[in-house]
Design a protein around this motif. Structure first.
Motif, PDB file in Angstrom:
ATOM      1  N   LEU A  63       0.607  -0.928  -0.086  1.00  0.00           N
ATOM      2  CA  LEU A  63       0.292  -0.058  -0.097  1.00  0.00           C
ATOM      3  C   LEU A  63       1.024   1.332  -0.135  1.00  0.00           C
ATOM      4  N   ALA A  64       0.617   1.824  -0.892  1.00  0.00           N
ATOM      5  CA  ALA A  64       1.464   3.243  -0.995  1.00  0.00           C
ATOM      6  C   ALA A  64       0.573   4.560  -0.422  1.00  0.00           C
ATOM      7  N   THR A  65       1.576   5.140   0.008  1.00  0.00           N
ATOM      8  CA  THR A  65       0.883   6.884   0.680  1.00  0.00           C
ATOM      9  C   THR A  65       1.292   7.610  -0.130  1.00  0.00           C
ATOM     10  N   ILE A  66       0.140   8.645  -0.755  1.00  0.00           N
ATOM     11  CA  ILE A  66       1.257   9.517  -1.525  1.00  0.00           C
ATOM     12  C   ILE A  66       0.590  11.103  -1.204  1.00  0.00           C
ATOM     13  N   ASP A  67       1.420  11.929  -1.564  1.00  0.00           N
ATOM     14  CA  ASP A  67       1.545  13.233  -1.031  1.00  0.00           C
ATOM     15  C   ASP A  67       0.628  14.060  -1.927  1.00  0.00           C
ATOM     16  N   VAL A  68       0.096  14.170  -1.163  1.00  0.00           N
ATOM     17  CA  VAL A  68      -1.268  15.262  -2.514  1.00  0.00           C
ATOM     18  C   VAL A  68      -1.721  16.752  -2.296  1.00  0.00           C
ATOM     19  N   ASP A  69      -1.117  16.926  -1.102  1.00  0.00           N
ATOM     20  CA  ASP A  69      -1.229  18.594  -0.884  1.00  0.00           C
ATOM     21  C   ASP A  69      -0.295  19.178  -1.733  1.00  0.00           C
ATOM     22  N   PRO A  70      -0.354  20.243  -2.170  1.00  0.00           N
ATOM     23  CA  PRO A  70       0.399  21.269  -3.007  1.00  0.00           C
ATOM     24  C   PRO A  70       1.263  22.096  -1.997  1.00  0.00           C
ATOM     25  N   ALA A  71       0.661  22.298  -0.902  1.00  0.00           N
ATOM     26  CA  ALA A  71       1.727  23.130   0.142  1.00  0.00           C
ATOM     27  C   ALA A  71       3.147  22.173   0.402  1.00  0.00           C
ATOM     28  N   SER A  72       3.406  20.716   0.179  1.00  0.00           N
ATOM     29  CA  SER A  72       3.855  19.913   1.141  1.00  0.00           C
ATOM     30  C   SER A  72       5.026  19.924  -0.198  1.00  0.00           C
ATOM     31  N   PRO A  73       6.697  20.201   0.911  1.00  0.00           N
ATOM     32  CA  PRO A  73       7.521  19.981   0.328  1.00  0.00           C
ATOM     33  C   PRO A  73       7.604  18.385  -0.648  1.00  0.00           C
ATOM     34  N   THR A  74       7.097  17.547  -0.027  1.00  0.00           N
ATOM     35  CA  THR A  74       7.231  15.934  -0.954  1.00  0.00           C
ATOM     36  C   THR A  74       5.912  16.128  -1.821  1.00  0.00           C
ATOM     37  N   TYR A  75       4.885  16.911  -2.396  1.00  0.00           N
ATOM     38  CA  TYR A  75       3.869  16.879  -2.670  1.00  0.00           C
ATOM     39  C   TYR A  75       4.018  15.961  -4.078  1.00  0.00           C
ATOM     40  N   SER A  76       3.164  15.170  -4.684  1.00  0.00           N
ATOM     41  CA  SER A  76       3.115  14.377  -5.441  1.00  0.00           C
ATOM     42  C   SER A  76       4.765  13.343  -6.038  1.00  0.00           C
ATOM     43  N   GLN A  77       4.722  13.269  -4.641  1.00  0.00           N
ATOM     44  CA  GLN A  77       5.294  12.519  -4.437  1.00  0.00           C
ATOM     45  C   GLN A  77       4.314  11.109  -3.409  1.00  0.00           C
ATOM     46  N   ILE A  78       5.849   9.518  -3.021  1.00  0.00           N
ATOM     47  CA  ILE A  78       5.345   8.382  -2.873  1.00  0.00           C
ATOM     48  C   ILE A  78       6.190   8.552  -1.144  1.00  0.00           C
ATOM     49  N   ILE A  79       5.137   8.502  -0.132  1.00  0.00           N
ATOM     50  CA  ILE A  79       5.741   8.708   1.112  1.00  0.00           C
ATOM     51  C   ILE A  79       6.300   7.763   2.162  1.00  0.00           C
ATOM     52  N   HIS A  80       5.315   6.340   1.432  1.00  0.00           N
ATOM     53  CA  HIS A  80       5.606   5.449   2.767  1.00  0.00           C
ATOM     54  C   HIS A  80       4.630   4.333   2.219  1.00  0.00           C
ATOM     55  N   ARG A  81       5.214   2.982   2.157  1.00  0.00           N
ATOM     56  CA  ARG A  81       5.172   1.343   1.381  1.00  0.00           C
ATOM     57  C   ARG A  81       5.400   0.911   2.553  1.00  0.00           C
ATOM     58  N   ALA A  82       4.173   0.461   2.379  1.00  0.00           N
ATOM     59  CA  ALA A  82       3.213  -1.069   3.342  1.00  0.00           C
ATOM     60  C   ALA A  82       3.391  -1.968   3.003  1.00  0.00           C
ATOM     61  N   PRO A  83       4.302  -3.150   2.661  1.00  0.00           N
ATOM     62  CA  PRO A  83       4.299  -4.101   2.035  1.00  0.00           C
ATOM     63  C   PRO A  83       3.852  -5.222   3.019  1.00  0.00           C
ATOM     64  N   VAL A  84       2.440  -5.877   2.287  1.00  0.00           N
ATOM     65  CA  VAL A  84       2.075  -7.198   3.055  1.00  0.00           C
ATOM     66  C   VAL A  84       3.159  -8.853   3.192  1.00  0.00           C
ATOM     67  N   PRO A  85       3.010  -9.161   4.418  1.00  0.00           N
ATOM     68  CA  PRO A  85       4.047 -10.710   4.111  1.00  0.00           C
ATOM     69  C   PRO A  85       3.933 -11.655   3.473  1.00  0.00           C
ATOM     70  N   PHE A  86       3.671 -11.511   2.215  1.00  0.00           N
ATOM     71  CA  PHE A  86       3.622 -12.689   1.380  1.00  0.00           C
ATOM     72  C   PHE A  86       3.396 -12.197  -0.328  1.00  0.00           C
ATOM     73  N   VAL A  87       4.291 -13.307  -0.447  1.00  0.00           N
ATOM     74  CA  VAL A  87       4.632 -12.606  -2.566  1.00  0.00           C
ATOM     75  C   VAL A  87       3.105 -13.501  -3.246  1.00  0.00           C
ATOM     76  N   GLY A  88       2.532 -12.804  -4.249  1.00  0.00           N
ATOM     77  CA  GLY A  88       1.376 -13.077  -4.262  1.00  0.00           C
ATOM     78  C   GLY A  88      -0.039 -13.001  -4.532  1.00  0.00           C
ATOM     79  N   ASP A  89      -0.091 -12.236  -4.015  1.00  0.00           N
ATOM     80  CA  ASP A  89      -2.001 -11.816  -3.873  1.00  0.00           C
ATOM     81  C   ASP A  89      -2.886 -10.986  -4.994  1.00  0.00           C
ATOM     82  N   GLU A  90      -1.614 -10.400  -5.871  1.00  0.00           N
ATOM     83  CA  GLU A  90      -2.492  -9.173  -6.705  1.00  0.00           C
ATOM     84  C   GLU A  90      -2.968  -8.589  -5.625  1.00  0.00           C
ATOM     85  N   LEU A  91      -3.252  -7.586  -5.314  1.00  0.00           N
ATOM     86  CA  LEU A  91      -4.048  -6.721  -4.303  1.00  0.00           C
ATOM     87  C   LEU A  91      -4.453  -6.195  -5.161  1.00  0.00           C
ATOM     88  N   HIS A  92      -5.992  -5.972  -4.885  1.00  0.00           N
ATOM     89  CA  HIS A  92      -6.803  -5.120  -6.054  1.00  0.00           C
ATOM     90  C   HIS A  92      -7.663  -3.682  -5.614  1.00  0.00           C
TER      91      HIS A  92
END
Length: 488
Positions: A63-92
């Motif tokens: 699960l990726a978290t993306i900053d969409v606050d135009p006033a933020s220095p990390t605007y339009s960037q992925i700021i965090h990634r939360a991987p699941v513990p298994f391979v092959g799920d195809e999160l949808h």
């Protein structure tokens, strides 16, 4: 997070006026769709599932978290990634443990984002409340807990007004569509059993669903048999009956299947289905992908339901493609919270459209923008007898694939667009998307007169991820959005 008290404008369900100023403790979300539209928070974060399943990268989806606050220095960037513990799920697709349907349940919080692993039949609950910028996997429902009910291949999750979570499934363990149905989870994500009353009430195909207790109804849609669609798209499978063309109408109170609506050739592979947001309205739409139609469903005076085609996207006659005619392939759509506009994406043609639905039976096209697709000028496919669209670059990036999942801001001013459909379909139709990775665009919306324009300053590139290019799918906001919240 979403406001948990009555909106500042004082509006109440069903148009009632406020009689006192006492602030009443509420559950999550907003009292009415118009409260969310007029008083909802402006989104500052996006949650997007990102997939490695089906690519050359053998890493867990995340699960990726993306900053969409135009006033933020990390605007339009992925700021965090939360991987699941298994391979092959195809999160949808994802949903919430609680939404505006629980607005009258004090103490209930919109804490968990529920993500379904289509291929693994595993369900994850991400805690997005403790630290909204850095969600974590908090709960896992293992496939063995689900498959004992005869279900596999999960798709849509919706919170219910009781605090339970309901998830649709598209088949059995062997990938047959006959195993389709619905599973209830309690507020701790413990499976409670099938929702439908008996085996006879299970739908022949599964995919998406929407419920509306004011009309005592749930309606679900039908993609196809998992043993077919998980391998990519084979046109012969349509004729073999491995894809759906029906809607299934349920008695909400008794959980019984009371009507099947056959959409025929003008409704092949009906996918996303949604009612209008105003809960007194007894109509909505379903997007039929292969027929490239937006089909309206509605309740008649005798309390039965019917359908009519509201919008048709004609196929293109093409050269240099797998078939001589290319459908638009409507894969997602969204209704604005004021029920004024419908937006949908044509994954193959490459355009996003905006329709005024003031007359729900006769939508009027008021906005269109091309953001990729297979018929772009300069590409390998030639459209016979037509001028082909020019697709612009965004922040110096050539756009890959076609528009797929879309999400509208609460106020109806911004539309976020991803481009991955399903990994096997991505590999088949847009191999450069799989090798290069997804991206997210922002479309600015004229919600007064209609009109769509690409935001030139927003581009989120999943092609440069630390573990390699990833496929981005559905978008959610921390406080709920136009395609997850249901008002009852």
């Amino acid at each position: 997070m979403a406001c948990c008290a009555p909106a500042a404008n004082g509006s109440q369900p069903n148009g009632a006026s406020e009689q006192h100023t006492e602030v009443v403790a509420r559950g999550p979300g907003y009292a009415t769709p118009l409260d969310a539209f007029n008083s909802g928070e402006v989104e500052k974060l996006l949650y997007v599932v990102a997939v490695y399943t089906g690519t050359a990268i053998k890493k867990p989806d995340y699960l990726a978290t993306i900053d969409v606050d135009p006033a933020s220095p990390t605007y339009s960037q992925i700021i965090h990634r939360a991987p699941v513990p298994f391979v092959g799920d195809e999160l949808h697709h994802t949903g919430w443990n609680a939404c505006s349907s629980c607005h009258n349940l004090p103490g209930v919080q919109r804490k968990y984002l529920v993500a379904a692993g289509v291929l693994s039949s595993r369900i994850y609950a991400f805690d997005v409340l403790t630290d909204p910028r850095a969600p974590t996997v908090a709960k896992i429902v293992e496939p063995e807990e689900i498959q004992r009910f005869g279900l596999a291949f999960p798709h849509t999750s919706h919170c219910l007004a009781t605090g339970d979570v309901m998830i649709s499934f598209m088949g059995d363990v062997e990938g047959n569509s006959k195993g389709s149905g619905f599973l209830l989870l309690d507020s701790n994500f413990k499976p409670k059993g099938r929702w439908e009353a008996t085996d006879k009430d299970s739908p022949p195909f599964g995919y998406d669903f929407w419920y509306q207790p004011r009309h005592n109804v749930l309606i679900s849609s039908s993609w196809g048999a998992p043993k077919a669609f998980t391998k990519g798209f084979n046109p012969a499978h349509v004729g073999e009956g491995l894809y759906g063309q029906e809607l299934y109408v349920y008695d909400w109170t008794h959980r019984t299947l009371k009507q099947k609506l056959d959409l025929g050739g003008t409704g092949l592979i009906p996918l996303e289905i949604r009612f209008l947001h105003e809960p007194n309205r007894s109509e909505g739409y379903v997007a039929s992908a292969l027929s490239s139609t937006l089909v309206r469903f509605f309740k008649k005076e005798d309390d039965t339901w019917d359908t009519q085609v509201a919008v048709t996207v004609p196929p293109k006659t093409v050269e240099g493609w797998a078939l001589p005619h290319m459908p638009g392939l409507i894969t997602d759509y969204v209704i604005s919270l004021d029920d004024k506009y419908v937006y949908f994406s044509n994954w193959l043609h490459g355009d996003i459209r905006q329709y005024d639905i003031s007359d729900t039976a006769n939508p009027k096209l008021v906005g269109q923008v091309f953001v990729g697709g297979s018929i772009a000028k300069g590409g390998p496919v030639k459209v016979v007898g037509e001028e082909q669209p020019t697709v612009p670059t965004v922040k110096g990036h050539t756009l890959r694939g076609g528009p797929q999942m879309i999400q509208l801001s609460l106020d109806g001013s911004r539309l976020y667009v991803t481009n991955s459909l399903f990994s096997s379909w991505d590999n088949q139709f847009y191999p450069d998307l799989v090798s290069g990775g997804s991206h997210i665009l922002k479309i600015n919306v004229d919600k007064e007169k209609g009109g769509l324009t690409i935001d030139p300053d927003f581009f989120v590139d999943f092609g440069t991820e630390p573990e390699g290019p990833a496929l981005a799918h559905e978008v959610r906001y921390p406080g709920g959005d136009c395609t997850s919240d249901i008002w009852t």
